[in-house]
Design a protein around this motif. Structure first.
Motif, PDB file in Angstrom:
ATOM      1  N   LEU A 338       0.881  -1.161   0.000  1.00 38.43           N
ATOM      2  CA  LEU A 338       0.000   0.000   0.000  1.00 38.43           C
ATOM      3  C   LEU A 338       0.924   1.218   0.000  1.00 38.43           C
ATOM      4  N   LEU A 339       0.706   2.090  -0.964  1.00 34.78           N
ATOM      5  CA  LEU A 339       1.592   3.238  -1.150  1.00 34.78           C
ATOM      6  C   LEU A 339       0.800   4.489  -0.819  1.00 34.78           C
ATOM      7  N   ARG A 340       1.390   5.404  -0.039  1.00 37.31           N
ATOM      8  CA  ARG A 340       0.635   6.607   0.299  1.00 37.31           C
ATOM      9  C   ARG A 340       1.555   7.822   0.236  1.00 37.31           C
ATOM     10  N   GLY A 341       1.061   8.891  -0.386  1.00 34.83           N
ATOM     11  CA  GLY A 341       1.807  10.142  -0.385  1.00 34.83           C
ATOM     12  C   GLY A 341       0.918  11.206   0.199  1.00 34.83           C
ATOM     13  N   ASP A 342       1.410  11.980   1.202  1.00 35.51           N
ATOM     14  CA  ASP A 342       0.479  12.900   1.855  1.00 35.51           C
ATOM     15  C   ASP A 342       0.865  14.357   1.669  1.00 35.51           C
ATOM     16  N   SER A 343       0.037  15.222   2.260  1.00 38.92           N
ATOM     17  CA  SER A 343       0.192  16.656   2.014  1.00 38.92           C
ATOM     18  C   SER A 343       1.454  17.217   2.640  1.00 38.92           C
ATOM     19  N   GLU A 344       2.048  16.493   3.582  1.00 40.06           N
ATOM     20  CA  GLU A 344       3.291  16.976   4.185  1.00 40.06           C
ATOM     21  C   GLU A 344       4.490  16.565   3.335  1.00 40.06           C
ATOM     22  N   GLY A 345       4.223  15.821   2.274  1.00 38.71           N
ATOM     23  CA  GLY A 345       5.317  15.384   1.410  1.00 38.71           C
ATOM     24  C   GLY A 345       5.912  14.061   1.839  1.00 38.71           C
ATOM     25  N   PHE A 346       5.274  13.361   2.792  1.00 38.61           N
ATOM     26  CA  PHE A 346       5.803  12.064   3.226  1.00 38.61           C
ATOM     27  C   PHE A 346       5.290  10.952   2.330  1.00 38.61           C
ATOM     28  N   ILE A 347       6.164   9.989   2.032  1.00 39.08           N
ATOM     29  CA  ILE A 347       5.770   8.809   1.273  1.00 39.08           C
ATOM     30  C   ILE A 347       5.889   7.621   2.205  1.00 39.08           C
ATOM     31  N   SER A 348       4.824   6.856   2.352  1.00 40.92           N
ATOM     32  CA  SER A 348       4.866   5.693   3.243  1.00 40.92           C
ATOM     33  C   SER A 348       4.508   4.448   2.451  1.00 40.92           C
ATOM     34  N   VAL A 349       5.139   3.331   2.802  1.00 41.89           N
ATOM     35  CA  VAL A 349       4.834   2.063   2.143  1.00 41.89           C
ATOM     36  C   VAL A 349       4.551   1.005   3.212  1.00 41.89           C
ATOM     37  N   TRP A 350       3.434   0.328   3.041  1.00 38.68           N
ATOM     38  CA  TRP A 350       3.134  -0.816   3.909  1.00 38.68           C
ATOM     39  C   TRP A 350       3.197  -2.096   3.084  1.00 38.68           C
ATOM     40  N   HIS A 351       3.745  -3.179   3.667  1.00 33.97           N
ATOM     41  CA  HIS A 351       3.563  -4.503   3.077  1.00 33.97           C
ATOM     42  C   HIS A 351       2.202  -4.987   3.539  1.00 33.97           C
ATOM     43  N   VAL A 352       1.350  -5.356   2.611  1.00 34.03           N
ATOM     44  CA  VAL A 352       0.026  -5.835   3.039  1.00 34.03           C
ATOM     45  C   VAL A 352       0.200  -7.206   3.686  1.00 34.03           C
ATOM     46  N   PRO A 353      -0.203  -7.352   4.973  1.00 34.29           N
ATOM     47  CA  PRO A 353       0.034  -8.620   5.679  1.00 34.29           C
ATOM     48  C   PRO A 353      -0.842  -9.733   5.106  1.00 34.29           C
ATOM     49  N   GLU A 354      -0.253 -10.927   5.031  1.00 39.01           N
ATOM     50  CA  GLU A 354      -1.037 -12.074   4.572  1.00 39.01           C
ATOM     51  C   GLU A 354      -1.403 -12.910   5.793  1.00 39.01           C
ATOM     52  N   VAL A 355      -2.689 -12.984   6.094  1.00 37.00           N
ATOM     53  CA  VAL A 355      -3.140 -13.732   7.269  1.00 37.00           C
ATOM     54  C   VAL A 355      -3.908 -14.954   6.780  1.00 37.00           C
ATOM     55  N   PRO A 356      -3.548 -16.168   7.239  1.00 40.86           N
ATOM     56  CA  PRO A 356      -4.273 -17.359   6.777  1.00 40.86           C
ATOM     57  C   PRO A 356      -5.754 -17.269   7.165  1.00 40.86           C
ATOM     58  N   LEU A 357      -6.580 -17.914   6.353  1.00 38.70           N
ATOM     59  CA  LEU A 357      -8.040 -17.819   6.535  1.00 38.70           C
ATOM     60  C   LEU A 357      -8.463 -18.330   7.910  1.00 38.70           C
ATOM     61  N   ASP A 358      -7.834 -19.435   8.357  1.00 33.50           N
ATOM     62  CA  ASP A 358      -8.234 -20.030   9.649  1.00 33.50           C
ATOM     63  C   ASP A 358      -8.053 -19.002  10.764  1.00 33.50           C
ATOM     64  N   ASN A 359      -6.912 -18.310  10.752  1.00 32.74           N
ATOM     65  CA  ASN A 359      -6.666 -17.313  11.804  1.00 32.74           C
ATOM     66  C   ASN A 359      -7.776 -16.271  11.824  1.00 32.74           C
ATOM     67  N   ILE A 360      -8.189 -15.839  10.602  1.00 29.05           N
ATOM     68  CA  ILE A 360      -9.214 -14.802  10.541  1.00 29.05           C
ATOM     69  C   ILE A 360     -10.517 -15.324  11.133  1.00 29.05           C
ATOM     70  N   SER A 361     -10.873 -16.563  10.785  1.00 29.24           N
ATOM     71  CA  SER A 361     -12.160 -17.083  11.288  1.00 29.24           C
ATOM     72  C   SER A 361     -12.123 -17.199  12.806  1.00 29.24           C
ATOM     73  N   ILE A 362     -10.973 -17.583  13.376  1.00 28.43           N
ATOM     74  CA  ILE A 362     -10.869 -17.666  14.840  1.00 28.43           C
ATOM     75  C   ILE A 362     -11.092 -16.284  15.450  1.00 28.43           C
ATOM     76  N   LEU A 363     -10.371 -15.267  14.858  1.00 28.29           N
ATOM     77  CA  LEU A 363     -10.513 -13.900  15.366  1.00 28.29           C
ATOM     78  C   LEU A 363     -11.967 -13.441  15.263  1.00 28.29           C
ATOM     79  N   GLN A 364     -12.578 -13.800  14.110  1.00 25.80           N
ATOM     80  CA  GLN A 364     -13.947 -13.332  13.872  1.00 25.80           C
ATOM     81  C   GLN A 364     -14.896 -13.946  14.896  1.00 25.80           C
ATOM     82  N   ALA A 365     -14.666 -15.221  15.202  1.00 25.76           N
ATOM     83  CA  ALA A 365     -15.534 -15.893  16.172  1.00 25.76           C
ATOM     84  C   ALA A 365     -15.396 -15.218  17.540  1.00 25.76           C
ATOM     85  N   LYS A 366     -14.159 -14.806  17.876  1.00 25.28           N
ATOM     86  CA  LYS A 366     -13.950 -14.199  19.204  1.00 25.28           C
ATOM     87  C   LYS A 366     -14.281 -12.710  19.210  1.00 25.28           C
TER      88      LYS A 366
END
Length: 1511
Positions: A338-366
């Motif tokens: 994810l690439l972002r450039g803002d009004s202050e002139g900062f450029i930020s880059v995030w690696h989009v995290p890959e979360v396995p489906l099972d982990n998500i369903s556990i989190l969702q249940a809780k």
């Protein structure tokens, strides 16, 4: 073509970084270049390391004058690094990402808000699908920026808010999916043969949904069955089949959605205006592969937010950031960013995290809250700037050393006449410094020691607070005082200063807001207004303040909105003010009365009417609008380009100012009266310094524009000013002063104008013409000015002379003082430029010569260069590239640097500079390399041609001579030795320049290749080709040298590839209509323009006259085209203008390769000499193909024929609007016909070519030769080139030249006999007009190639007799009129009987009876005649042939009283002793016949023996 002016920009960025408020982002496919566009219109290129994603800003692209909204790629091909940008006011640009050149720029009436670049099924590259503030979808070509076709709506047409183009699986066609602002979804299916000339293209289906003002629309790439629509309040997933809503999510509190995209078919990423990224897992009914797809949504299975990507700390952003989801990562892994450039002139880059489906369903249940992720990388321009230690240099750094923190520079103006720079600062002070010196001080070694303190400066104090704008009115118009300087500040005041004394003359306090602009009224205003200047302030007021009366004349202050434009209607006494809300106020200037206020369309019409009026005035009547529109597009004066490029916000003032400057230039141009104007027009300042401030908050950076052409012009003008008239005559310049007939010796420009006056017309008529046409008295003023200056200098000299003791020789003193007063800054500019561009560190010996003899200085920091391209768009190198640069070990430092302990960072800087000058400088881009090498070679050649031009200060020179003197251990008493020493010194300097030139022209690439293979960016062949016939001779010669060097370096193979890639663009001219050629070409599938724009101009009816095609010619060229097709095709030209450019380049390039390297061929295979003999069938062809890797100029591929036809066509074609009479292209064709005549000869009609060249070369009367370096008018230049070409042809093929000319003379003589049957008078024919020219060529041939000419003496005599004046011949005899031809012993002229005898090579005697204009041939000998002579009384003629060993006497008997037929018969013959073979080697000195008296002749042989014979 892009402006041919060669301009080298260099930037001094200064210690503070430019504001960069990001409005759009883009990452290239290879993840090496990140591009950010900002709200001020600049675009920044960042160098990215793909693995670590570390970024450093590399380059700033300046040119847009509004926020940059869209950035998309322009090409799929990996080596085509191009980018298209589009801004809020409809400007679109195509940029080359490697060297930042703008290749195309347009301004559209439509504004795009979103562009998708997409490769459609049947196009070879991407198309741009654009939507914006208009109701269609525009599909554009990324390279020509032309609209290819438009998709329109039938149902509820409205602005389109989002678009997505895709290719459905297992289908060949493309589908365009779009949604309008009112919520209608539309679908177009593209068949692939759309164009804008057909019927409108309507949508295939449309459906209304309840989704207003969508921001983005994306179709899931994996299965194409779901669509994500994002609005500010909510996002929704739709079924792509029937567009029903599957689920919907409302935005978090106090945030608005800004966009989103699918990551996989079951997860989406959304982002908000606060700059956060949200990852959602979709419910089952939104996942097409799930059995629940499209079922009713269930409460417990809602979209689940499992991750938030955000910055630490909640910093409020002033405007929404630009964000983008980028698929990326190396092979195998799919890592999204994810690439972002803002009004202050900062450029930020995030690696989009890959979360396995099972982990998500556990989190969702809780029901766990989402996890938070910080960006991996975050950087900005400001940060990059702060990392630099020491900070980037600014133009006034020497002052900031005194104070604690640097004072911001806020405005600046450069005065080229005094070469001074005036800079306004934030604290209200104004600093005046010598421009070149202050720059040298920042960038080059060793200047600080030379000045006891540092360059003398003046500081003016008068403003409280920031100085906003500066104006020196006399620069814009000469009616103002030279010494006046105006400044406007934040303290509401306009101050008037005296530049020379530095005193404040007056302060105008009229406004109630800070001053934003200062302008000068046009010169057609009333006398009172002419003494005024116009100032604009932030309280929306405009005033006219009079500098003479020192008071405000008019205050126009009732505007409700900020003032944007100011226009003038001087003849109606109106000042027209346009405001930001579109209203227009019309004020009377004299009375200050508000005449009327206009809105809407009327307002726009009034503004455009002012523009038209200005255009008409500017063009000088007839050529008005034409001249102006041309100047708007390709303005000749580079200074104007810069103003156009920098027109954002505060720079408007400058723009208006230049506009006025252009009008003056045009008034001179409009009269088109010859060379005087031509020179004035091409006189540009060698150096312009321009402040660059992209945002009102910023401090100014400064750009130095070195205009190479202007610099060379000034250097030569100075050189010619010091020449005596005699040396000028030698160059072919004829000067005469009309008044007193004496040769004059004044200011160069005046001299030149006089000389050109003589060329055009007698100088008197000239002045009259000038006076008639020059309504505004500009030329008159110019003359007066030069005279005033002379008087001033004279007066000053005289006053000083009285003061000095009388024993000084007065004349010596005079020259000294004059030179002091007229000291020019040209040499300093040249020194600065060469020091900045030279490749220090590649050749230690050369560096030493440069420093010790030529006076160049080493840079102390890496230089930030720039590239100037179309329409004033610029790319400027940022100093921050060096932050991430790792210095390789073992770098050689210049030996001169003292081995003192340096702090770490300065040591790094020294290393960096050494690497930069030697290597990195030449690895940046091909454009930079081309421009810099061209500039270096042209400049060193210029300085080489001047007398001892070295940049060492005089004291240094003196010391040097002293040292030389001591070495010779003599007291230099005798002048001769001193002279010798000086001569030696001069020759050393000249040798230094020539070393510098050859180093950059030929040796540079190999040296850099040796250091770092494959990195050197070669000079561009096309750029050199364009300048093959540049109007500035030094640049022309440099470009030719570099091009030939580059072609030689490529070797055979490289040239062959080059020929094959360009051959497809060669325009086709056959001997009939050109269309024929194009038709079969199109059939063969060659990538040549269709039958439309075949030639360089459309109407080539004239074709090429007598060229008969070789048998089988057609089918060969067809073959050739098909072979072409098999190779990879270069990107097809996307517009007609680009095709034209490619065609001109192709003609010149193939011409050059053919002319310079085409002769190699005949040597390789002697059985096929380069003639038409073997081209009958295709058998010879294939054999020829195998026999050698040719340049492509064999007979096989017909290329030599096509090239020679194109060149010949450019010579013959009549002038037309598309192809004017004298263009650089035509000059190049003339030049290449001369250079490569031996290659083209088989395909040309020689006599037609020669007559064409003669026609051009006899147009100018006295045109200087090629050693005269100032630019000439196109006509004179063409004339000079044609003369040169004629001499080249004559020396390359003397026999062809002589026989052709003799044939033409014979034809002319027959016409002369039946003169009454011809319509045009004979005095109009070329042969009559060009007599002098032909005679000069013949004399040159006799001079250089006696043996070749000896065999053609009869023809030579025919030509000579045609060219010389018969009366002169009668009175002065042949030996005086044409001494060259009398060198031959085979020619004799008898003045009494007025006969000339010529002994021919076949043993015949030709006897010309000048009385009757007749010639008779007598078979005299069986072998060539060696020598002949008339007897003194003219009764006998003796002839001798050494090969036959025979000597004969001839007597001409006439009938009674000279009536009847005269007959010449042999009266006596002798056999002579044979001559030994040795002495036959020099036929010219073989034998001579001398008559002792009327009856006896002596035969003198080469071995010294004499034999006498009697009649």
């Amino acid at each position: 073509m892009v402006s041919t002016n060669l301009v080298v920009p260099v930037v001094l960025w200064g210690p503070t970084a430019p504001t960069h408020c990001i409005s759009s982002v883009f990452l290239s496919d290879d993840q090496c270049t990140l591009v950010t566009g900002c709200y001020d219109g600049q675009i920044c290129l960042w160098q990215v390391e793909p693995t670590t994603l570390r970024m450093s800003p590399r380059c700033l692209l300046v040119g847009h004058s509004a926020p940059v909204l869209c950035l998309v790629r322009a090409s799929l091909m990996p080596e085509n690094n191009f980018l298209v940008s589009s801004s809020e006011n409809g400007e679109m640009c195509t940029w080359d990402l490697i060297d930042g050149k703008c290749t195309e720029a347009v301004k559209l009436p439509q504004v795009h808000t979103q562009i998708q670049s997409y490769h459609t099924a049947n196009s070879e590259d991407v198309r741009l699908f654009c939507i914006g503030y208009y109701a269609e979808i525009m599909v554009m070509d990324p390279f020509s920026l032309e609209v290819i076709y438009v998709l329109s709506s039938k149902v509820k047409p409205d602005w389109i808010s989002a678009i997505h183009v895709l290719r459905p699986m297992r289908r060949k066609d493309d589908v365009v999916l779009a949604i309008t602002t009112t919520g209608t979804v539309k679908v177009w299916t593209l068949t692939g043969n759309e164009n804008k000339h057909a019927e409108p293209i309507y949508e295939n289906e449309s459906k209304e949904i309840r989704c207003l003002n969508a921001i983005t629309m994306n179709c899931c790439a994996q299965n194409q069955r779901t669509v994500l629509l994002v609005c500010t309040k909510y996002w929704q997933i739709y079924d792509a089949g029937d567009f029903t809503v599957l689920c919907s999510v409302i935005a978090p509190a106090r945030e608005r959605w800004q966009g989103g995209d699918f990551i996989t078919s079951d997860r989406v990423m959304l982002w908000t205006d606060e700059g956060k990224g949200y990852l959602y897992k979709l419910p089952a009914n939104c996942i097409p592969d799930n059995k629940e797809f499209h079922s009713k949504s269930v409460v417990r299975d809602a979209p689940y937010l499992y991750y938030v990507l955000q910055h630490a700390g909640d910093k409020v952003l002033s405007c929404p950031p630009a964000m983008k989801l980028l698929p990326g990562g190396t092979s195998g892994t799919t890592q999204n960013y994810l690439l972002r450039g803002d009004s202050e002139g900062f450029i930020s880059v995030w690696h989009v995290p890959e979360v396995p489906l099972d982990n998500i369903s556990i989190l969702q249940a809780k029901q766990m809250p989402p996890r938070v992720l910080k960006p991996q990388v975050c950087t900005s321009l400001v940060e990059a700037w702060s990392v630099m230690d020491p900070p980037p240099v600014g133009i006034l750094d020497q002052l900031s050393r005194i104070t604690d923190s640097p004072v911001k520079l806020t405005s600046s103006i450069y005065l080229p006449q005094q070469s001074r720079l005036v800079i306004g600062r934030e604290d209200g002070s104004i600093v005046i410094v010598p421009a070149t010196q202050t720059v040298m001080m920042q960038l080059l070694v060793g200047i600080k020691q030379n000045f006891s303190d540092w360059p003398s400066h003046q500081i003016l104090y008068g403003h409280r607070g920031r100085v906003n704008c500066l104006l020196c009115p006399s620069m814009i118009h000469a009616r103002y005082e030279k010494s006046h300087l105006l400044s406007g500040g934040i303290d509401f005041a306009v101050c008037l200063w005296d530049l020379y004394s530095g005193s404040l003359l007056h302060r105008f306090c009229v406004h109630a807001g800070e001053i934003t602009q200062l302008l000068v009224p046009p010169e057609t205003c009333s006398p009172r207004i002419l003494k005024c200047i116009c100032s604009v302030a932030s309280d929306h007021s405009v005033t006219l303040v009079s500098l003479q009366e020192r008071k405000c004349v008019t205050l126009a202050s009732r505007h409700l909105f900020p003032v944007v434009t100011i226009k003038w209607r001087p003849l109606d006494d109106f000042l027209i003010v346009g405001c930001s809300d579109g209203s227009v106020y019309v004020w009377q200037m004299e009375t200050g009365h508000l005449d009327r206020v206009l809105h809407g369309m009327l307002a726009e019409e009034v503004l455009s009417a002012c523009d038209e009026q200005a255009a008409e005035e500017g063009g000088g009547g007839g050529s008005g609008s034409g001249a102006n529109s041309a100047s708007e597009m390709g303005m000749a004066n580079p200074a104007v380009h810069f103003f156009r490029g920098l027109k954002s916000r505060n720079i408007n003032a400058i723009r208006h100012a230049t506009q006025r400057g252009i009008h003056q230039l045009q008034q001179l141009q409009g009269h088109n009266q010859g060379n005087f104007d031509f020179l004035m027009k091409h006189r540009s300042n060698p150096l312009v310094i321009q402040g660059l401030r992209t945002n009102p908050k910023d401090a100014e950076s400064h750009i130095l524009f070195f205009d190479i052409e202007g610099l060379i012009f000034e250097l030569h003008s100075e050189e010619y000013t010091q020449m005596t008239p005699a040396t000028l005559e030698a160059l072919g310049v004829h000067i005469q002063n009309p008044k007193d007939g004496k040769s004059i010796h004044l200011d160069a420009s005046k001299k030149i104008s006089d000389f050109f006056g003589k060329v055009k017309n007698k100088a008197g008529d000239m002045e009259k013409m000038l006076k008639d046409k020059d309504k505004h008295g500009l030329v008159q003023k110019f003359k007066e000015k030069t005279e005033i200056v002379e008087k001033k200098v004279q007066a000053k000299v005289e006053s000083l002379q009285k003061a000095v003791e009388t024993h000084e020789q007065p004349q010596d003193l005079k020259s000294k003082i004059a030179s002091k007063m007229e000291v020019t800054h040209v040499m300093e500019v040249a020194q600065l430029l060469l020091s900045l561009l030279h490749s220090w560190g590649l050749d230690p010996h050369l560096d030493k010569v440069c420093e010790s003899q030529l006076g160049l200085l080493r840079p102390i920091v890496p230089i930030s260069y720039g590239v100037l391209s179309k329409a004033g768009y610029m790319s400027l190198l940022l100093p921050t590239w060096q932050n991430n640069y790792a210095i390789p070990a073992g770098i050689q430092l210049p030996s001169s640097s003292k081995k003192r302990a340096l702090p770490e960072e300065l040591q790094r800087l020294e290393h960096l500079t050494a690497i930069f000058t030697s290597r990195l400088h030449w690895e940046l881009s091909t454009t930079l390399t081309s421009n810099h090498i061209l500039a270096l070679v042209a400049m060193s050649n210029t300085l080489l041609s001047m007398s001892a031009a070295s940049f060492l200060p005089d004291s240094e020179k003196h010391k040097k001579l002293q040292r030389l003197a001591q070495r010779t251990e003599s007291t230099l008493s005798n002048e001769d030795e001193r002279e010798d020493l000086l001569a030696h010194h001069t020759s050393q300097i000249k040798q230094g320049w020539s070393l510098l030139s050859t180093h950059h022209c030929f040796l540079l690439p190999d040296k850099i290749e040796a250091l770092e293979p494959k990195k050197f960016k070669r000079p561009q062949v096309e750029m050199m080709v364009k300048r093959w016939q540049h109007h500035c001779i030094e640049i022309r010669e440099a470009a030719q040298q570099i091009l030939l060097g580059e072609l030689t370096r490529m070797g055979k193979k490289g040239r062959k590839q080059l020929v094959e890639s360009w051959a497809q663009y060669l325009p086709l001219y056959t001997h009939t209509e050109p269309i024929v050629g194009a038709v079969h070409q199109a059939a063969a599938g060659g990538a040549v323009s269709g039958s439309s724009g075949v030639g360089v101009n459309g109407h080539n009816g004239s074709g090429v006259g007598g060229v008969s095609m070789p048998p089988g010619g057609d089918h060969q060229s067809e073959n050739y085209e098909e072979e072409e097709e098999e190779e990879e095709i270069i990107r097809k030209p996307s517009s007609l203008s680009e095709l034209k450019r490619k065609q001109t380049t192709a003609v010149i390039l193939l011409g050059v390769i053919g002319a310079e390297f085409g002769q190699d061929i005949s040597q390789e295979s002697p059985n096929h000499r380069g003639s038409i003999s073997s081209s009958s069938g295709s058998g010879g062809v294939s054999e020829r193909r195998k026999s050698s890797v040719v340049e492509g100029f064999g007979i096989a591929n017909n290329l030599a024929r096509l090239t020679s036809m194109a060149l010949a066509h450019l010579l013959y074609a009549p002038a037309s609007s598309k192809l004017p009479q004298y263009t650089p292209l035509r000059r190049a064709a003339i030049d290449l016909l001369g250079r490569g005549f031996t290659v083209w000869e088989p395909y040309l009609d020689v006599s037609k070519v020669l007559l064409g060249l003669l026609e051009i070369s006899c147009e100018g009367k006295s045109v200087p030769n090629l050693n005269y370096k100032l630019p000439l008018t196109p006509q004179a230049d063409a004339c000079r080139t044609a003369r040169h070409a004629l001499r080249l042809i004559a020396t390359a093929r003397p026999a062809a030249f002589i026989t052709t000319m003799a044939r033409e003379v014979a034809r002319y003589n027959t016409m002369q006999q039946n003169a009454q049957s011809i319509n045009t008078p004979l005095t109009q024919s070329v042969l009559y007009k060009a007599k002098l020219e032909i005679l000069q060529c013949v004399e040159m041939l006799i001079d250089k190639m006696q043996s070749e000419i000896a065999s053609l003496l009869v023809e030579v005599m025919d030509i000579t007799l045609h060219c010389v004046d018969s009366n002169e011949l009668k009175s002065r005899g042949l030996a005086e009129v044409c001494p060259a031809i009398c060198k031959f012993n085979q020619i004799s002229h008898c003045a009494q009987t007025r006969r000339i005898a010529v002994g021919a090579n076949n043993g015949h005697l030709a006897i010309y009876e000048l009385r009757q204009n007749k010639c008779q041939m007598i078979p005299a000998h069986t072998h060539p005649i060696t020598s002949l002579a008339f007897s003194p009384d003219g009764k006998y003629l003796v002839s001798y042939s050494c090969a036959e060993n025979r000597l004969s006497f001839w007597q001409t008997s006439t009938g009674m009283f000279g009536l009847g037929q005269s007959q010449t018969r042999c009266t006596k013959g002798y056999s002579t002793a044979p001559i030994p073979d040795v002495s036959r080697l020099n036929p010219m000195r073989l034998a001579k016949l001398v008559w002792i008296n009327n009856r006896t002749v002596t035969l003198m042989l080469a071995d010294g023996s004499e034999t006498r014979f009697n009649v």
